[in-house]
Design an enzyme around this catalytic site. Structure first.
Site, short mmCIF file in Angstrom:
data_model
loop_
_atom_site.label_atom_id
_atom_site.label_comp_id
_atom_site.label_asym_id
_atom_site.label_seq_id
_atom_site.Cartn_x
_atom_site.Cartn_y
_atom_site.Cartn_z
N ALA A 95 -4.33 24.78 -37.67
CA ALA A 95 -3.73 24.02 -37.33
C ALA A 95 -3.34 22.88 -38.58
O ALA A 95 -5.35 23.03 -38.92
CB ALA A 95 -2.54 23.70 -36.48
N SER A 96 -3.38 22.14 -38.69
CA SER A 96 -3.52 20.83 -39.62
C SER A 96 -4.45 20.14 -38.71
O SER A 96 -5.42 20.21 -39.36
CB SER A 96 -2.26 20.16 -39.61
OG SER A 96 -2.09 19.62 -38.16
N LEU A 97 -5.30 20.08 -38.01
CA LEU A 97 -5.61 19.38 -37.25
C LEU A 97 -7.08 19.72 -36.85
O LEU A 97 -8.26 19.49 -36.27
CB LEU A 97 -5.44 18.34 -35.89
CG LEU A 97 -4.29 17.66 -36.69
CD1 LEU A 97 -4.08 16.39 -35.26
CD2 LEU A 97 -4.68 16.61 -37.89
N ALA A 98 -7.03 20.87 -36.14
CA ALA A 98 -7.89 22.38 -35.78
C ALA A 98 -7.35 23.34 -35.52
O ALA A 98 -6.52 23.90 -36.37
CB ALA A 98 -7.97 21.44 -34.71
N GLN A 99 -8.80 24.48 -35.58
CA GLN A 99 -8.30 25.71 -35.15
C GLN A 99 -9.21 26.78 -34.03
O GLN A 99 -9.52 25.60 -32.89
CB GLN A 99 -9.19 26.01 -36.75
CG GLN A 99 -10.66 26.44 -36.84
CD GLN A 99 -11.42 26.47 -38.04
OE1 GLN A 99 -10.84 26.38 -38.92
NE2 GLN A 99 -12.02 27.30 -38.26
N VAL A 100 -8.12 27.73 -33.29
CA VAL A 100 -8.66 28.23 -32.67
C VAL A 100 -9.15 29.71 -32.47
O VAL A 100 -9.35 30.15 -33.24
CB VAL A 100 -7.50 28.21 -31.57
CG1 VAL A 100 -7.46 29.16 -29.99
CG2 VAL A 100 -6.37 27.26 -31.68
N LYS A 103 -10.40 25.27 -28.85
CA LYS A 103 -10.31 24.90 -30.49
C LYS A 103 -11.12 23.26 -30.85
O LYS A 103 -11.33 23.04 -30.48
CB LYS A 103 -8.75 23.72 -29.38
CG LYS A 103 -7.92 23.02 -30.56
CD LYS A 103 -6.98 22.58 -29.60
CE LYS A 103 -6.04 22.04 -30.79
NZ LYS A 103 -4.65 20.60 -29.82
N ASP A 112 5.67 17.95 -29.26
CA ASP A 112 6.20 19.08 -30.38
C ASP A 112 6.36 20.07 -30.36
O ASP A 112 5.01 20.92 -30.59
CB ASP A 112 4.48 18.74 -30.98
CG ASP A 112 4.15 18.86 -32.49
OD1 ASP A 112 5.26 19.85 -32.99
OD2 ASP A 112 2.54 19.64 -32.48
#
Length: 526
Positions: free
Chosen positions: A160-165, A179, A316
């Protein structure tokens, strides 16, 4: 004019970078990050100046509201939306978040921007390298992910825009989702917000009717909270407690992944791994024995409870942040279909509605569903729309033209996907963009995020059931009325007053029963 805006942007951006270095806990690292400021600021300034120039000269000499003017404006919107999209991708981070915000503001910003951002912003997010992920672990937890976990998949399952999983397995054998925030984002966000602010202010300076400074203010307020994953974890637990205490009748149908606090930090969030279907995966949902219409009803009920009763709202709720599975250990079936359980993810962006705002908002939605024109105006004014823009506010909330909003017929707010009302509202949105901008400037930021939440839910419902169903508005009406009557019971302690409240509640229940259960059959038979 646009040259002055460009010069001001460069000067102020340099100041923003200096401020970031001065206030940082690690000035050396921030200085290194700020070396990226000049090219980012140059891209921002060029994009802002180009967009401003394009609007100024593409419409020059054309008669307003003429066919040629509308065509030129549409083409300029498209070009500018593509330029903004490219800027967001090249700068990344907070810029991606900005693009996602725009993608969820249907009819609030020009459709060309919404459609352009919606088509890409959730699909082309940045991906951090394994070395960057390992660096975040080393700094925050003191160990590498391969040591912290028995198994750690180096390839992210989502970004995503701020992080990845990443998927991982703990040393005691539990599968988890980890995350991890994109490295340096906490530091660069200060600069990014400052430069985004410059772009928006430059465009507002050139075009006074273009006033989306509220969007930058919202990102400036929400970004630090979204970047603190411990805050997100606390939000998730509070949300679950609210359902158990305030909405026990549906609490079992709502699930929030368990947080592993000992494996989490402000930039790393370790949660229970969920094996479920994305909320808009219609085929997948049917394959697990759940009806999409039941999913739609549950999503609408969950968010109505949050908005009107809890006053603590997940803001969101796009498709990637909601998952569905059959309700565990449930033997009940409806005509062979299993009951759904809604799994809520990504709890970084929440908004609290104070008591007065929550009651006014509930009263407004009750009035909208029942087409009570007098009450619509009263509560729209109380929420800040003003005597002159209350009808526009009602239209933005419902995505319906005013004549449909006050139409007393059953289903007057239903969006059936036939595009008739949508096309009309799109036309109004294009014509009244300055008034919409003024409305957004007036409304509290909490209500602005409710608009965003409504748009996200509408998009989900459109995929699940082809629009917003009559059942969704019955849910809104009943939940808002329940919240209002509960408030009255808390205020009225004298027996006679409580009896009057009970009588009012019975009469409203009868009215809703006739409106939603009897009247539709009457209209169908005629």
């Amino acid at each position: 004019m646009w040259r002055r805006a460009l010069t001001a942007a460069l000067a102020l951006g340099t100041g923003a970078g200096g401020a970031a270095i001065a206030t940082s806990d690690d000035p050396a690292k921030t200085l290194k990050i700020c070396t990226h400021l000049p090219p980012r600021l140059l891209r921002d300034s060029v994009a802002a100046a180009t967009i401003a120039f394009d609007y100024q000269y593409s419409l020059l000499g054309l008669e307003p509201d003429s066919e040629a003017w509308h065509k030129a404006k549409h083409e300029t919107h498209l070009r500018s939306a593509n330029r903004l999209q490219e800027l967001c991708f090249r700068n990344g981070g907070i810029y991606i978040k900005l693009g996602q915000h725009i993608a969820q503001l249907e009819y609030v910003v020009p459709q060309e921007y919404v459609q352009t951002m919606r088509a890409s912003m959730l699909k082309r997010c940045p991906v951090s390298s394994l070395e960057e992920v390992r660096g975040v672990f080393k700094k925050d937890i003191g160990e590498l992910p391969e040591t912290v976990f028995a198994e750690f998949d180096p390839v992210p399952i989502a970004s995503a825009s701020l992080a990845q999983v990443h998927a991982a397995t703990t040393h005691d054998g539990k599968k988890v989702a980890v995350k991890v925030q994109h490295d340096h984002l906490t530091d660069t966000s200060v600069i990014d917000i400052a430069t985004v602010d410059l772009v928006v202010n430059a465009l507002h300076y050139i075009f006074p009717t273009f006033d989306y400074r509220w969007l930058v203010d919202e990102i400036r307020e929400s970004a630090p909270k979204e970047l603190d994953f411990l805050c997100e974890a606390q939000n998730s637990e509070r949300c679950l407690v609210n359902f158990r205490k305030l909405s026990p009748h549906i609490a079992n149908s709502i699930y929030i992944p368990k947080v592993y606090w000992n494996l989490s930090s402000s930039r790393i969030l370790t949660m229970e791994y969920m094996d479920a279907k994305e909320v808009t995966d219609v085929k997948g949902i049917k394959d697990i024995g759940v009806r999409p219409v039941d999913v739609s009803n549950l999503v609408n009920k969950a968010f109505a409870e949050m908005i009107f009763k809890h006053g603590f709202v997940h803001c969101d709720p796009h498709a990637a942040n909601m998952m569905i599975r059959p309700l565990p250990q449930d033997s009940k079936k409806w005509f062979g279909w299993k009951r759904p359980q809604l799994i809520l993810l990504d709890h970084g962006l929440y908004k609290e509605l104070d008591y007065s705002m929550r009651m006014n908002y509930a009263s407004l939605w009750k009035a909208l569903v029942l087409a009570d024109e007098k009450a619509i105006k009263e509560y729209s004014v109380r929420l800040g729309a003003g005597d002159d823009l209350y009808a526009l506010f009602a239209g933005v909330l419902t995505m319906k033209p005013w004549k449909s909003v006050i139409d007393p017929s059953v289903g007057h707010l239903v969006l059936d996907g036939k595009n008739t009302d949508r096309a009309e509202v799109q036309m109004y949105a294009s014509l009244y963009l300055p008034q919409i901008s003024e409305l957004l400037h007036r409304l509290p930021r909490e209500i602005l995020l409710m608009l965003k939440t409504n748009d996200c839910l509408r998009a989900v419902n459109h995929v699940l059931v082809g629009g917003s169903s009559l059942e969704s508005f019955e849910t809104i009406a009943r939940t808002s009325c329940e919240a209002l009557f509960e408030a009255k019971r808390m205020e009225r302690t004298f027996f006679l007053h409580r009896f009057i409240t009970w009588l009012e509640e019975v009469l409203m229940e009868l009215r809703l029963f006739i409106f939603f259960k009897i009247a539709p059959h009457y209209y169908l038979s005629n």
